[in-house]
Design an enzyme around this catalytic site. Sequence first.
Site, PDB file in Angstrom:
ATOM      1  N   GLU A  60       0.810  -1.220   0.000  1.00 53.98           N
ATOM      2  CA  GLU A  60       0.000   0.000   0.000  1.00 53.98           C
ATOM      3  C   GLU A  60       0.846   1.274   0.000  1.00 53.98           C
ATOM      4  O   GLU A  60       0.421   2.318  -0.505  1.00 53.98           O
ATOM      5  CB  GLU A  60      -0.956   0.015   1.194  1.00 53.98           C
ATOM      6  CG  GLU A  60      -2.091  -0.997   1.082  1.00 53.98           C
ATOM      7  CD  GLU A  60      -1.739  -2.383   1.622  1.00 53.98           C
ATOM      8  OE1 GLU A  60      -0.537  -2.642   1.893  1.00 53.98           O
ATOM      9  OE2 GLU A  60      -2.656  -3.214   1.762  1.00 53.98           O
ATOM     10  N   PHE A 122     -11.674  -7.263  13.947  1.00 49.13           N
ATOM     11  CA  PHE A 122     -10.625  -7.764  13.067  1.00 49.13           C
ATOM     12  C   PHE A 122     -10.272  -6.694  12.033  1.00 49.13           C
ATOM     13  O   PHE A 122     -11.146  -6.127  11.395  1.00 49.13           O
ATOM     14  CB  PHE A 122     -11.090  -9.047  12.363  1.00 49.13           C
ATOM     15  CG  PHE A 122     -10.043  -9.583  11.415  1.00 49.13           C
ATOM     16  CD1 PHE A 122      -8.809 -10.004  11.885  1.00 49.13           C
ATOM     17  CD2 PHE A 122     -10.285  -9.623  10.055  1.00 49.13           C
ATOM     18  CE1 PHE A 122      -7.833 -10.462  11.018  1.00 49.13           C
ATOM     19  CE2 PHE A 122      -9.312 -10.093   9.170  1.00 49.13           C
ATOM     20  CZ  PHE A 122      -8.092 -10.515   9.663  1.00 49.13           C
ATOM     21  N   GLN A 123      -8.997  -6.433  11.903  1.00 47.65           N
ATOM     22  CA  GLN A 123      -8.473  -5.421  10.975  1.00 47.65           C
ATOM     23  C   GLN A 123      -9.059  -4.044  11.211  1.00 47.65           C
ATOM     24  O   GLN A 123      -9.241  -3.257  10.293  1.00 47.65           O
ATOM     25  CB  GLN A 123      -8.654  -5.869   9.519  1.00 47.65           C
ATOM     26  CG  GLN A 123      -7.785  -7.077   9.220  1.00 47.65           C
ATOM     27  CD  GLN A 123      -7.591  -7.347   7.759  1.00 47.65           C
ATOM     28  OE1 GLN A 123      -8.457  -7.071   6.939  1.00 47.65           O
ATOM     29  NE2 GLN A 123      -6.422  -7.892   7.418  1.00 47.65           N
ATOM     30  N   LYS A 172     -17.601  -0.502   6.293  1.00 40.74           N
ATOM     31  CA  LYS A 172     -18.142  -1.472   5.342  1.00 40.74           C
ATOM     32  C   LYS A 172     -19.661  -1.398   5.239  1.00 40.74           C
ATOM     33  O   LYS A 172     -20.227  -1.570   4.159  1.00 40.74           O
ATOM     34  CB  LYS A 172     -17.702  -2.889   5.740  1.00 40.74           C
ATOM     35  CG  LYS A 172     -17.941  -3.882   4.625  1.00 40.74           C
ATOM     36  CD  LYS A 172     -17.262  -5.214   4.892  1.00 40.74           C
ATOM     37  CE  LYS A 172     -17.500  -6.159   3.724  1.00 40.74           C
ATOM     38  NZ  LYS A 172     -16.882  -7.473   3.940  1.00 40.74           N
ATOM     39  N   MET A 494      24.621   7.669   1.638  1.00 39.55           N
ATOM     40  CA  MET A 494      24.479   8.920   2.377  1.00 39.55           C
ATOM     41  C   MET A 494      24.748   8.710   3.868  1.00 39.55           C
ATOM     42  O   MET A 494      25.344   9.562   4.528  1.00 39.55           O
ATOM     43  CB  MET A 494      23.072   9.503   2.160  1.00 39.55           C
ATOM     44  CG  MET A 494      22.912  10.901   2.683  1.00 39.55           C
ATOM     45  SD  MET A 494      24.124  12.047   1.993  1.00 39.55           S
ATOM     46  CE  MET A 494      23.230  12.692   0.591  1.00 39.55           C
TER      47      MET A 494
HETATM   48  C1  LIG Z   1      12.668   4.877   4.849  1.00 36.36           C
HETATM   49  C2  LIG Z   1      13.979   5.485   5.195  1.00 36.36           C
HETATM   50  N1  LIG Z   1      14.773   4.894   6.123  1.00 36.36           N
HETATM   51  C3  LIG Z   1      15.974   5.448   6.428  1.00 36.36           C
HETATM   52  C4  LIG Z   1      16.406   6.591   5.820  1.00 36.36           C
HETATM   53  C5  LIG Z   1      17.772   7.204   6.172  1.00 36.36           C
HETATM   54  N2  LIG Z   1      18.631   7.188   4.980  1.00 36.36           N
HETATM   55  C6  LIG Z   1      18.814   8.285   4.213  1.00 36.36           C
HETATM   56  S1  LIG Z   1      19.766   7.978   2.870  1.00 36.36           S
HETATM   57  C7  LIG Z   1      19.973   6.373   3.330  1.00 36.36           C
HETATM   58  C8  LIG Z   1      20.804   5.433   2.507  1.00 36.36           C
HETATM   59  C9  LIG Z   1      20.277   5.262   1.131  1.00 36.36           C
HETATM   60  O1  LIG Z   1      21.051   4.269   0.490  1.00 36.36           O
HETATM   61  P1  LIG Z   1      20.905   3.991  -1.055  1.00 36.36           P
HETATM   62  O2  LIG Z   1      19.465   3.881  -1.416  1.00 36.36           O
HETATM   63  O3  LIG Z   1      21.766   2.860  -1.423  1.00 36.36           O
HETATM   64  O4  LIG Z   1      21.407   5.358  -1.696  1.00 36.36           O
HETATM   65  P2  LIG Z   1      22.898   5.975  -1.739  1.00 36.36           P
HETATM   66  O5  LIG Z   1      22.974   6.978  -0.650  1.00 36.36           O
HETATM   67  O6  LIG Z   1      23.867   4.875  -1.556  1.00 36.36           O
HETATM   68  O7  LIG Z   1      22.970   6.602  -3.083  1.00 36.36           O
HETATM   69  C10 LIG Z   1      19.313   6.101   4.526  1.00 36.36           C
HETATM   70  C11 LIG Z   1      19.312   4.799   5.230  1.00 36.36           C
HETATM   71  C12 LIG Z   1      15.528   7.176   4.888  1.00 36.36           C
HETATM   72  N3  LIG Z   1      15.826   8.327   4.281  1.00 36.36           N
HETATM   73  N4  LIG Z   1      14.348   6.611   4.569  1.00 36.36           N
END
Ligand SMILES: Cc1ncc(C[n+]2csc(CCOP(=O)(O)OP(=O)(O)O)c2C)c(N)n1
Lengths: 597, 168
Positions: A60, A122-123, A172, A494
């Site tokens: 979703e 439920f749900q 519902k 990052m």
């Molecule tokens: C849902 C979610 N969880 C955690 C984060 C924290 N976060 C920001 S960038 C990142 C790493 C992203 O890794 P990747 O998709 O491989 O991209 P890259 O930075 O390597 O290009 C994380 C864990 C986030 N932004 N969103």
Amino acid sequence: MTSAAEDRPPAELTGAELVVRTLVDLGVEVVFGYPGGAVLPIYDAIFKQNELRHILVRHEQGAVHAAEGYARSTGKVGTVLVTSGPGATNSVTGLTDALMDSIPVVCLTGQVPTHMIGNDAFQEADTIGITRPCTKHNYLIKDIDELCSTIREAFYIAAAGRPGPVVVDLPKDVVMARAPYENGASPGNGLAHPSYRPRREPDADAVRRTVELMARAKRPLFYAGGGVINSGPEAAASLAALVRRTGFPITNTLMGLGCYPGNDPQFLGMLGMHGTYEANMAMAECDLMIAVGARFDDRVTGRLADFSRGSTKVQIDIDPSSINKNVPVDVAMVGDAGLALDALAAGWEARGAGSDAGALAAWWKQLEAWRGRDCLRYRNSSTTIKPQYALQRLHEATKGRDVYFTTEVGQHQMWAAQFLKFDEPNRWMTSGGLGTMGYGFPAAMGVQVAHPDSLVIDIAGEASLLMVIQELSTMVQYRLPVKTFLLNNEYMGMVRQWQEFFHGGRYAESYMDSLPDFVKLAESFGATGLRAQRPEEVDGVIEAMIETPGPVIADILVDKEENVYPMIPAGAAHYEMKLGPEHGDLEERSEDGMVLV
Amino acid sequence: MDETAERRTLSVLVENEPGVLARVIGLFSGRGYNIESLTVAEVEHDKRLSRINLVTSGSPMVIEQIKAQLDRLVPIHKVSDLGHEGPYIERELALIKVVATGEKRVESLRIADIFRAHVVDSEIDSFVFEMTGKGGKIDAFIRLMTPLGLTEISRTGVVAIARGKESI
Ligand SMILES: Cc1ncc(C[n+]2csc(CCOP(=O)(O)OP(=O)(O)O)c2C)c(N)n1
Ligand SMILES: [Mg+2]
């Protein structure tokens, strides 16, 4: 003479049929959704007609992001349908994302029958309670007589003023009750809303004062954001006309990219934490800042106390709560960005005097000097694919084409914002406010549904992609030929970058161990997988990605330890920007930035 | 709280529908604003309007934010910053229980009289006083009653209205 047909009471439809009929009459073409017990009557009603198309996502959250992608690339409201309980809770991330980025989405959620609400049925989930802080507004419909008008009102609220997500919770028993279809005047159907009527026309005095400031400014700057895009393509055209007419420089926020042509010489690039040197220096040194549909986010301002201290600030926003929120401004102009820009343009023409040409020339000289630093320069390699290089090649291969880009969140997102150039609004979809990993892949799906013949590319990181990879199944099912340009650095890049800078290089849990083989993964879904390992393979893979029909994942194995520059560390001032090793800035290792997000 | 904080009384006209109070309170808790007092009741049955009176404090910038944030909630019709818009009247009602006998009981009655508080319940060893007034007056009454056997306080929080013929 009245015919027998007119004497008969109007035909009664089920609530579910009323939902479908109302959506169709509102012009909704497609809903992104996932079935479950509480919404089965609505699915039954969808099954029995063929005006409203349904796209079955695989989670979703993906439905909401797809609706966001649809909305952002068309300017229409995106529509979602999910079941009660887990269906609703799974959509919360998407709703929050849409709220933070002001994206119009209506999410219909199933609910347990009214007499069971509150019984831990439920749900059952308190969807209204859970989504209250992550929607612009939400409604629980308890009476079938309010069903059609409430759905219409929801669409009005989603799109009016500053757009946002709206939830309509449908018990519902309500969707199974019967009532005649009703399409009378109501908010969203000709009637003014009793309490929500955002102001659109800018205040004439604020316009006059701004024109005066523009005429006197020595170092003016436009700072434009997503509000211009939300206002519509005409607003972007008005902005371009005004900027060109005045000769002022302009910078965009991450959300605003594309609202001003990215290749235009007056464009300084994106500003903020990973913005260009010239854009951030211009923000720091300008004497007049005209913010248009931009909200002074902390990723843009850096340390507030040192944010553009010497400038007079004008802020145009349709949402009065965005004005004076983080940064006090001198002129507040509440209204629609397009109307405000047109009013400024008219005021500017009427005044006739033009700008201070001498001062403006000196300002441009300074701006060009900053631009001359070439802050996005990086050291290319003949053996390793640099992510910046891959994006530059992608930009070359796609420019001038009918192309839409989405992104995930991370380093790849920032490089995409830096190296892709957008000449039109609605072509760039990224999660700015919430920074949601897993946004771009399903969003691209929604974009592709809206633009079946266009090229739609998700710039992805491998960690982000793995959060939502199941939507590849949706893409295959509906023949949505989304191209995923995966900048695979085997790291949460990052996160790794921040650990390198602020946590002593201790890479806690940021290495992406046990990654799948993305080529085989794509193939297992019935899609195409491609891979580039060396710089000389990049162009070929890009071409194959674009030419191959159907969804493609292009796994681009990039430098694992490349960092994004320039960077204003969180909580630092614009003039404390780090340009990176290419510019002689040593890679900093300190623990200073740790407390700041 | 920073030194520039001001106390403000806001009157908010809202659609009388389920959840509207939760929206207002959620806004305050979610954004970290103060609520010193909050009252709510339906004021116009036919128009389905309720009035929320809210006392809050913050820097002028925060107060402006609070007003703008309230104003953009969909079921909110009007936000009025009473002190900002002119003179206004602020009242609160309190029920105060004093358990005492002998001299203290007599003294409590005397003070109640000075404050124009009414006895609304009387037992051989207790009173419940009702009084209305500004918050400060009620505070003073409570202070005086405390050593005399005050055991329980119930206060409504502030209701307020602008002076003169203008209405919100
Ligand atoms: C849902 C979610 N969880 C955690 C984060 C924290 N976060 C920001 S960038 C990142 C790493 C992203 O890794 P990747 O998709 O491989 O991209 P890259 O930075 O390597 O290009 C994380 C864990 C986030 N932004 N969103
Ligand atoms: Mg990565």
